[in-house]
Design an enzyme around this catalytic site. Sequence first.
Site, PDB file in Angstrom:
ATOM      1  N   CYS A   1     -57.022 -50.913  67.286  1.00 28.39           N
ATOM      2  CA  CYS A   1     -56.398 -49.761  66.638  1.00 28.39           C
ATOM      3  C   CYS A   1     -57.014 -48.432  67.068  1.00 28.39           C
ATOM      4  O   CYS A   1     -56.302 -47.452  67.305  1.00 28.39           O
ATOM      5  CB  CYS A   1     -56.480 -49.902  65.120  1.00 28.39           C
ATOM      6  SG  CYS A   1     -58.097 -50.409  64.513  1.00 28.39           S
TER       7      CYS A   1
ATOM      8  N   HIS B   1     -57.146 -43.871  60.742  1.00 29.12           N
ATOM      9  CA  HIS B   1     -58.358 -43.709  61.541  1.00 29.12           C
ATOM     10  C   HIS B   1     -58.407 -42.298  62.124  1.00 29.12           C
ATOM     11  O   HIS B   1     -57.384 -41.762  62.574  1.00 29.12           O
ATOM     12  CB  HIS B   1     -58.378 -44.701  62.697  1.00 29.12           C
ATOM     13  CG  HIS B   1     -58.649 -46.113  62.302  1.00 29.12           C
ATOM     14  ND1 HIS B   1     -58.921 -46.505  61.013  1.00 29.12           N
ATOM     15  CD2 HIS B   1     -58.708 -47.250  63.065  1.00 29.12           C
ATOM     16  CE1 HIS B   1     -59.126 -47.825  60.998  1.00 29.12           C
ATOM     17  NE2 HIS B   1     -58.999 -48.293  62.222  1.00 29.12           N
TER      18      HIS B   1
END
Length: 340
Positions: free
Chosen positions: A130, A243
């Site tokens: 990710c 994130h």
Amino acid sequence: MGYRVVVAGATGNVGREMLNILAEREFPVEEIAALASRKSLGTEVSFGDKTLTTKDLDTFDFTGWDIALFAVGSDATKIYAPKAAAAGCVVIDNSSLYRYDPQVPLIVPEVNADAIEGYKAKNIIANPNCSTAQMVVALKPLHDRARIKRVVVSTYQSVSGAGKAGIDELWNQTKGIYVPGQEVEPSKFTKQIAFNVIPHIDSFMEDGSTKEEWKMVAETKKILDPKVKVTATCVRVPVFVGHSEAINIEFEDFLDEEEARDILREAPGVLVVDKREAGGYITPVECVGDYATYISRIRQDSTLDNGLNLWCVSDNLRKGAALNAVQIAEVLGNRCLKKG
């Protein structure tokens, strides 16, 4: 004419997002199957306005199915992905199992879609980590313009990257801090995550880096350019979803921050929000549920002749996992598995 699609791991965070995004993007599905382990067998999941009942991954016959999106972790993938591939179903795998296999393409469609032809070697395509996925979306258009020599990245990764257990631990620890006698000891994480940051994701390696940091290095080289040098520090932060990354880039050629901003505004999958004022940037809370990789804080690095700094934020369950997998399926369908 549509595709027969399988989602393996349909009851997990990423599997549910895969189903949501397939429906949202109106992927041409003729038939869809939601698979789960036996402990989750019979669980109902949503696909658009439909409700699907999960089937048993262990006994499922992949023969006649076109694409399988896997979100079941490396151990289960090692067992079931080869079975699906051997049955003629192309596997798009979200685990780390096949990412570093030279016979398996590692794809971020905005960056290296042409590499998808390599799926024919094993009938498997890998989805990147990710944190890597959002970073290379930002780096690619800048690399095309000025050639990147070196990247220094510090990540601020949400607990959803550790699955439901990570989300639950942050939630329960936060509540426990305010209720005497209900404190929650670390279980999923090595130290308290509520109101704290942990510079440790995945296992430690001999050189002192963590596996997560190594992944960012190896995957960036495979996806973007093997000549690019990368060093990473990956940190878990008390954020549920999204994130963030502080990225420092050294180029071979000078790239002005204004030109970089213009390049990124035109780049696929990128949205620039970069005002030099209070609130003129994107934070994780604001990116949740969006497809884009957001770029803010673009500025020259005065310590380098050819350096830039930028801030990069994205929904890790979407671009970092489920969305990228669905985008790979779209490229696969458009270029390799055309029907109708």
